[in-house]
Design an enzyme around this catalytic site. Structure first.
Site, mmCIF file in Angstrom:
data_model
loop_
_atom_site.group_PDB
_atom_site.id
_atom_site.type_symbol
_atom_site.label_atom_id
_atom_site.label_comp_id
_atom_site.label_asym_id
_atom_site.label_seq_id
_atom_site.Cartn_x
_atom_site.Cartn_y
_atom_site.Cartn_z
ATOM 1 N N ASP A 77 0.812 -1.212 0.000
ATOM 2 C CA ASP A 77 0.000 0.000 0.000
ATOM 3 C C ASP A 77 0.850 1.269 0.000
ATOM 4 O O ASP A 77 0.302 2.370 -0.120
ATOM 5 C CB ASP A 77 -0.938 0.001 1.214
ATOM 6 C CG ASP A 77 -0.181 -0.019 2.528
ATOM 7 O OD1 ASP A 77 0.784 -0.802 2.646
ATOM 8 O OD2 ASP A 77 -0.557 0.727 3.448
ATOM 9 N N MET A 130 1.447 -5.693 6.287
ATOM 10 C CA MET A 130 0.660 -4.655 6.945
ATOM 11 C C MET A 130 -0.024 -3.771 5.906
ATOM 12 O O MET A 130 0.586 -2.848 5.356
ATOM 13 C CB MET A 130 1.558 -3.819 7.850
ATOM 14 C CG MET A 130 2.334 -4.644 8.874
ATOM 15 S SD MET A 130 1.258 -5.620 9.957
ATOM 16 C CE MET A 130 0.465 -4.311 10.890
ATOM 17 N N ASP A 151 12.857 -53.114 -32.513
ATOM 18 C CA ASP A 151 12.149 -52.664 -31.310
ATOM 19 C C ASP A 151 13.129 -52.311 -30.193
ATOM 20 O O ASP A 151 12.940 -51.329 -29.464
ATOM 21 C CB ASP A 151 11.193 -53.749 -30.821
ATOM 22 C CG ASP A 151 9.957 -53.876 -31.709
ATOM 23 O OD1 ASP A 151 9.755 -52.986 -32.574
ATOM 24 O OD2 ASP A 151 9.212 -54.861 -31.552
ATOM 25 N N GLU A 185 9.778 -44.443 -36.401
ATOM 26 C CA GLU A 185 11.078 -44.048 -35.860
ATOM 27 C C GLU A 185 11.177 -42.541 -35.653
ATOM 28 O O GLU A 185 12.271 -41.984 -35.574
ATOM 29 C CB GLU A 185 12.210 -44.520 -36.789
ATOM 30 C CG GLU A 185 12.227 -43.877 -38.157
ATOM 31 C CD GLU A 185 11.357 -44.594 -39.192
ATOM 32 O OE1 GLU A 185 11.670 -44.454 -40.390
ATOM 33 O OE2 GLU A 185 10.400 -45.296 -38.805
ATOM 34 N N ASP A 201 14.534 -38.227 -36.111
ATOM 35 C CA ASP A 201 14.194 -39.395 -36.919
ATOM 36 C C ASP A 201 15.435 -40.276 -37.035
ATOM 37 O O ASP A 201 16.518 -39.805 -37.427
ATOM 38 C CB ASP A 201 13.715 -38.962 -38.309
ATOM 39 C CG ASP A 201 13.178 -40.126 -39.119
ATOM 40 O OD1 ASP A 201 11.964 -40.364 -39.047
ATOM 41 O OD2 ASP A 201 13.973 -40.781 -39.810
ATOM 42 N N ILE A 202 15.298 -41.562 -36.683
ATOM 43 C CA ILE A 202 16.428 -42.487 -36.760
ATOM 44 C C ILE A 202 16.801 -42.691 -38.222
ATOM 45 O O ILE A 202 15.945 -43.024 -39.060
ATOM 46 C CB ILE A 202 16.085 -43.829 -36.099
ATOM 47 C CG1 ILE A 202 15.758 -43.619 -34.618
ATOM 48 C CG2 ILE A 202 17.234 -44.823 -36.251
ATOM 49 C CD1 ILE A 202 15.280 -44.870 -33.905
#
Length: 453
Positions: free
Chosen positions: A10, A55, A345, A371, A328-329
């Site tokens: 304030d 306060m 896999d 992939e 991307d593989i």
């Protein structure tokens, strides 16, 4: 670090002084002069942290804090109470109202900024978890994953690291033992004990080990990086306390130790720990089938498509950086043809593990299908994203994949895109990342590419 801070006071000159300090650190600032005004701003605006005077007329800071912490929308908004009151009882009252910290006027700049930056870092991670929970709720028909998570801060598992001297650590352990299952251990046993803890307490003044290095090692360990750390320190240790907060210490308590303040700070940290862990467990247990790729354990395309719009909207509304990459593989069909689909896999599973290892806690790793993988990186500028992408590329290329008793050489091409707040949406951001991926493939593979917007 970016963030939007609400200053509530304030007294006009107090607001301006704090505002100047925060602006100097490139933080965005909102201001309010009354408690009801602050509550209205927090309900309608995006706020990352509140600096709240105690306060004030009409409604004091304790009541404002209680209302913020009671409302679901603002419950996890960090609040720092700022006041001329400096008695332990005042701090305890603030902590019991839900405040995350308590600063005494006049606020020193080092103390202020170390606290603000520490709490902002925590909020970024917490926000990302909650966004994922909201995404999951939308996917699974509006389930409320937050309603049943316990918020209590009692009966925690507390580890006090003691150097063997009869000092503050031992005194703290006796106090904490009145509310928690409290163990006192030496530094040699502390790492194993901390992995199962809800809170770790360490004394900065210990003479037999470096407390800051110990805290840093906790933060770098996979099993301990999320465990809250409470530091015991002396008033003259201000610079080391700031460094402690920078490396990931969650809270500190100044000597001489006040019993009630120690218990209140411990309850606050344990409550936050339980909430975050409960949220993670809820997500793991309820979302696995719906939004997780069963082969790699990463989140799937369905989750990404629901999650990414919210991430982009947040980045746009708050002016935050955002980057994504598509990985991307390389020549994955040849890997399958030469070695069989079982090996393929295994390659996908190991690839997923490596890109997780190359990302950060706030990043989201997803398998798009086949992939192809996506990593969403909130609060990440282009230069940092490029470093993350290059680290992932090296993690894949530099060590062969051990699959079915044979070594398989794998490389990855990565396309990077940085969110443009003026023009991008989900489709355009993904398209640019995909075009960058094509450029990496066309440029010879096993590289990172980034095309301009």
């Amino acid at each position: 670090m970016t963030g939007r801070i609400l200053i509530v006071d304030d007294v006009d000159i107090n607001r301006k002084l704090l505002e100047a300090k925060l602006h100097a650190e490139y933080l965005e600032v909102l201001t309010a002069s009354r408690g009801p005004e602050a509550l209205e701003i927090c309900a309608s605006e995006s706020v990352d942290l509140v600096l709240l005077d105690v306060m004030m007329p009409d409604m004091d800071g304790y009541e404002v804090c209680r209302r913020l912490k009671a409302a679901p929308h603002t419950r996890h908004l960090p609040v720092i109470l700022v006041t001329a009151l400096d008695q332990p009882s005042d701090r305890v009252r603030g902590l019991e109202a839900g405040a995350d910290d308590f600063l005494t006027k006049p606020v020193r700049e080092l103390q202020l900024m170390s606290r603000v930056k520490s709490l902002l870092r925590l909020k970024i991670l917490s926000d990302e978890l909650r966004i994922r929970a909201d995404t999951t709720a939308n996917i699974l028909g509006g389930a409320d994953f937050l309603a049943e998570i316990g918020l209590g801060g009692l009966d925690g598992r507390v580890v006090v690291v003691d150097d063997g001297a009869e000092g503050f650590a031992g005194h703290s352990a006796r106090i904490l033992g009145t509310e928690h299952d409290c163990r006192t251990v030496g530094v040699e046993a502390a790492f194993a004990a901390s992995a199962e803890a809800d809170l770790v307490v360490v004394d900065l003044a210990t003479s037999t080990f470096d407390a800051l290095r110990f805290a840093s090692q906790l933060r770098s360990g996979e099993a301990t990086r999320r465990v809250p750390i409470l530091l015991l320190a002396a008033p003259q240790d201000e610079a080391r306390i700031a460094k402690a907060l920078e490396i990931g210490v969650n809270d500190y308590l100044l000597r001489p130790i006040d019993r009630n303040e120690l218990l209140a700070r411990a309850r606050t940290q344990i409550k936050r720990r339980r909430y975050d862990e409960g949220l993670r467990q809820s997500l793991r247990s309820t979302v696995e089938l719906a939004v997780t790729d069963p082969l790699t354990g990463l989140q799937n395309r369905r989750f990404l498509e629901s999650h990414l719009p919210g991430v982009i909207e947040r980045a746009r509304a708050e002016g935050r950086p955002l980057s994504i990459l598509i990985a991307d593989i390389d020549h994955f069909k040849q890997i399958n043809d030469r070695n069989g689909h079982d090996v393929g896999d295994e390659v996908l599973r190991e690839f997923a593990r490596r890109i997780r290892d190359g990302s950060r806690a706030s990043d989201l790793c997803c398998r798009l299908g086949g992939e192809e993988f996506v990593v969403v990186m909130p609060d990440t500028e282009g230069a940092d994203a490029a470093q993350i992408a290059e680290r992932m590329r090296r993690l894949v290329a530099e060590t062969s994949f051990e699959c079915a008793a044979s070594a398989v050489a794998v490389t990855v091409s990565v396309g990077l895109a940085v969110f443009d707040h003026r023009t991008d949406d989900v489709a355009s951001l993904l398209k640019r990342a995909d075009r960058s991926l094509y450029a990496a493939k066309h440029g010879g593979r096993n590289r990172v590419a980034q095309l301009a917007a």
